[in-house]
Scaffold this motif. Structure first.
Motif, short mmCIF file in Angstrom:
data_model
loop_
_atom_site.label_atom_id
_atom_site.label_comp_id
_atom_site.label_asym_id
_atom_site.label_seq_id
_atom_site.Cartn_x
_atom_site.Cartn_y
_atom_site.Cartn_z
N ILE A 1 0.84 -1.20 0.00
CA ILE A 1 0.00 0.00 0.00
C ILE A 1 0.87 1.25 0.00
CG2 ILE A 1 -1.57 1.36 1.46
CD1 ILE A 1 -2.95 -1.32 2.17
N ARG A 2 1.92 1.25 0.79
CA ARG A 2 2.83 2.42 0.82
C ARG A 2 3.44 2.66 -0.56
NH1 ARG A 2 8.27 1.32 3.75
NH2 ARG A 2 8.49 0.17 1.79
N ASP A 3 4.00 1.61 -1.15
CA ASP A 3 4.71 1.78 -2.43
C ASP A 3 3.75 2.17 -3.56
OD1 ASP A 3 6.88 1.08 -0.95
OD2 ASP A 3 7.16 -0.91 -1.85
N LEU A 4 2.55 1.57 -3.54
CA LEU A 4 1.56 1.88 -4.56
C LEU A 4 1.03 3.31 -4.40
CD1 LEU A 4 0.12 0.65 -6.94
CD2 LEU A 4 -1.50 -0.42 -5.36
N SER A 5 0.81 3.74 -3.18
CA SER A 5 0.31 5.09 -2.92
C SER A 5 1.31 6.14 -3.41
CB SER A 5 0.04 5.29 -1.43
OG SER A 5 -0.95 4.39 -0.98
N LEU A 6 2.59 5.91 -3.14
CA LEU A 6 3.62 6.84 -3.61
C LEU A 6 3.67 6.87 -5.15
CD1 LEU A 6 6.35 5.97 -0.96
CD2 LEU A 6 5.37 8.26 -1.31
N ALA A 7 3.55 5.70 -5.77
CA ALA A 7 3.58 5.64 -7.24
C ALA A 7 2.36 6.35 -7.85
CB ALA A 7 3.62 4.18 -7.71
N ILE A 8 1.19 6.14 -7.25
CA ILE A 8 -0.04 6.79 -7.74
C ILE A 8 0.10 8.31 -7.60
CG2 ILE A 8 -2.49 7.16 -7.26
CD1 ILE A 8 -2.62 4.17 -6.44
N TYR A 9 0.55 8.75 -6.43
CA TYR A 9 0.69 10.19 -6.21
C TYR A 9 1.66 10.81 -7.23
CZ TYR A 9 2.17 14.65 -4.33
OH TYR A 9 2.49 15.99 -4.21
N GLN A 10 2.80 10.18 -7.41
CA GLN A 10 3.81 10.77 -8.31
C GLN A 10 3.32 10.81 -9.76
OE1 GLN A 10 6.88 8.23 -6.50
NE2 GLN A 10 8.17 10.04 -6.35
N THR A 11 2.62 9.77 -10.19
CA THR A 11 2.06 9.76 -11.54
C THR A 11 1.01 10.85 -11.70
OG1 THR A 11 2.46 7.37 -11.72
CG2 THR A 11 0.82 8.31 -13.23
N ALA A 12 0.09 10.94 -10.72
CA ALA A 12 -0.99 11.93 -10.79
C ALA A 12 -0.44 13.35 -10.70
CB ALA A 12 -1.99 11.67 -9.67
N ALA A 13 0.55 13.56 -9.83
CA ALA A 13 1.11 14.91 -9.66
C ALA A 13 1.73 15.40 -10.96
CB ALA A 13 2.14 14.90 -8.53
N ALA A 14 2.37 14.49 -11.71
CA ALA A 14 2.98 14.88 -12.99
C ALA A 14 1.91 15.22 -14.02
CB ALA A 14 3.88 13.75 -13.50
N ILE A 15 0.82 14.44 -14.06
CA ILE A 15 -0.28 14.71 -15.00
C ILE A 15 -0.91 16.06 -14.67
CG2 ILE A 15 -2.62 13.98 -15.66
CD1 ILE A 15 -1.60 11.04 -15.21
N ALA A 16 -1.16 16.30 -13.37
CA ALA A 16 -1.81 17.55 -12.95
C ALA A 16 -0.92 18.75 -13.23
CB ALA A 16 -2.16 17.47 -11.47
N LEU A 17 0.38 18.60 -12.98
CA LEU A 17 1.31 19.73 -13.17
C LEU A 17 1.33 20.17 -14.63
CD1 LEU A 17 3.10 21.49 -11.42
CD2 LEU A 17 5.00 19.96 -11.92
N ALA A 18 1.21 19.21 -15.52
CA ALA A 18 1.16 19.55 -16.96
C ALA A 18 -0.09 20.37 -17.30
CB ALA A 18 1.18 18.26 -17.79
N LYS A 19 -1.11 20.32 -16.44
CA LYS A 19 -2.33 21.11 -16.63
C LYS A 19 -2.34 22.36 -15.75
CE LYS A 19 -4.14 17.94 -19.34
NZ LYS A 19 -5.37 17.21 -19.11
N GLY A 20 -1.19 22.65 -15.11
CA GLY A 20 -1.11 23.85 -14.28
C GLY A 20 -1.66 23.70 -12.88
N LEU A 21 -1.74 22.46 -12.40
CA LEU A 21 -2.26 22.19 -11.05
C LEU A 21 -1.21 21.46 -10.22
CD1 LEU A 21 -5.81 20.83 -11.97
CD2 LEU A 21 -5.30 23.06 -11.00
N ILE A 22 -1.05 21.89 -8.99
CA ILE A 22 -0.17 21.20 -8.03
C ILE A 22 -1.06 20.34 -7.12
CG2 ILE A 22 1.31 21.55 -5.99
CD1 ILE A 22 2.19 24.24 -7.35
N ILE A 23 -0.72 19.06 -6.99
CA ILE A 23 -1.39 18.24 -5.97
C ILE A 23 -0.46 18.20 -4.77
CG2 ILE A 23 -2.43 16.02 -5.39
CD1 ILE A 23 -2.80 15.50 -8.39
N ALA A 24 -0.81 18.95 -3.74
CA ALA A 24 0.07 19.07 -2.58
C ALA A 24 0.09 17.78 -1.77
CB ALA A 24 -0.37 20.24 -1.70
N ASP A 25 -1.07 17.17 -1.63
CA ASP A 25 -1.16 15.91 -0.88
C ASP A 25 -2.46 15.23 -1.27
OD1 ASP A 25 -3.19 17.22 0.70
OD2 ASP A 25 -1.62 18.02 1.99
N SER A 26 -2.57 13.96 -0.93
CA SER A 26 -3.78 13.22 -1.24
C SER A 26 -3.89 12.00 -0.34
CB SER A 26 -3.77 12.77 -2.71
OG SER A 26 -5.03 12.24 -3.07
#
Length: 305
Positions: A185-210
């Protein structure tokens, strides 16, 4: 976008109600599926507001579906692919249209899998006191809203309605669910966050936490469930204004309930500041409309081409 009638609380009679959460009403569909209905309710400081936020449930549902689609290569999710309206009566379909997901019934894992990429909220408060977040030491000299050297995993226990989630150590999650599951769960959560944060950043959004929630399928697979990466479960900041806020030590502008929280912080009940217990003060129309607009803008930015 389909216009949905405003819904504070669903009232389906064709299916048994399993639970009402802060936002979602869950109904049993046989033994193996759940109809999740995202209402327009809003909770702040763990208290449900009396006034709904028009369109919020539909926006949250569209955002969760967007993210489930983007993250499917990392982890299975609980969507069945079936039409939610197929399991209710025609008379009840308008209540759930555009705001529902028909999902697998899983054995929920009692951990809130929280990932933080930036120092904000309770993490910032704790850092000021201890130079750590949830027991994880961090470098000195970080400011409010600072980006962390790398995302950190800070799990919490899932609280009952009206209670606060409690931050716990990774060791405590191991004691609760075992080393293998806690690590996955820890490793998957970090991978999901990092993938999503990169997608969001390309749209001008920062995901600070989730925060993410997982369940186990009958065959033992680990499955991503509940909502995912909505403004109710994540802190979204527009990139515009972030640098200025960081330099000034302020909270950046955000796409979430901050309008409501800020208003409640100065609201009076009976001539005194509201004590953050039910009932909540009545929200002014301007606060309701500003909050609805923020949810809309977050979805529009995220799903823009």
């Amino acid at each position: 976008m389909t216009h949905c009638p405003v819904l504070h609380t669903s009232a389906l009679t064709s299916l048994p109600l399993l639970a009402r959460g802060k936002v979602r009403d869950n109904y049993a569909v046989g033994q193996d599926r759940i109809l999740m209905v995202a209402s327009d309710r809003l909770s702040a400081f763990d208290v449900i507001m009396g006034e709904p936020i028009p369109g919020k449930g539909a926006l949250l549902t569209r955002m969760a579906l967007f993210w489930f689609d983007q993250l499917g290569h990392l982890c299975p999710n609980h969507l069945t692919g079936a039409d939610p309206e197929s399991v209710v009566s025609a008379r009840e379909a308008p209540q759930i249209r555009g705001r529902s997901m028909l999902v697998q019934r899983l054995a929920p894992i009692p951990i809130e899998a929280v990932v933080r990429g930036y120092l904000a909220g309770s993490g910032w408060k704790e850092y000021q006191a201890t130079q750590s977040v949830c027991g994880l030491p961090l470098p000195a000299g970080l400011g409010n809203a600072a980006r962390l050297p790398e995302p950190i995993y800070t799990p919490a226990t899932k609280a009952m309605a009206g209670e606060h989630d409690e931050n716990i150590s990774f060791a405590r999650t191991v004691a609760l669910i075992g080393l293998d599951l806690a690590t996955r769960i820890r490793d998957l959560s970090l991978a999901i966050y990092q993938t999503a944060a990169a997608i969001a950043l390309a749209k001008g959004l920062i995901i600070a936490d989730s925060k993410f929630e997982f369940g186990l399928a009958p065959d033992g697979r680990l499955v991503l469930m509940d909502e995912v990466l909505t403004p109710d479960s994540s802190r979204y900041w527009p990139v515009e204004g972030y640098a200025a806020a960081l330099a000034a030590g302020r909270n950046p502008p955000s796409y979430d309930k901050q309008f409501v929280r800020d208003w409640l912080e100065q609201a009076q009940v009976g001539g005194r500041p509201w004590d953050k217990t039910p009932p909540a003060p009545r929200l002014p129309q301007a606060v309701i409309e500003s909050t609805a607009a923020k949810y809309r803008e977050a979805l529009e930015r995220l799903t823009s081409r």
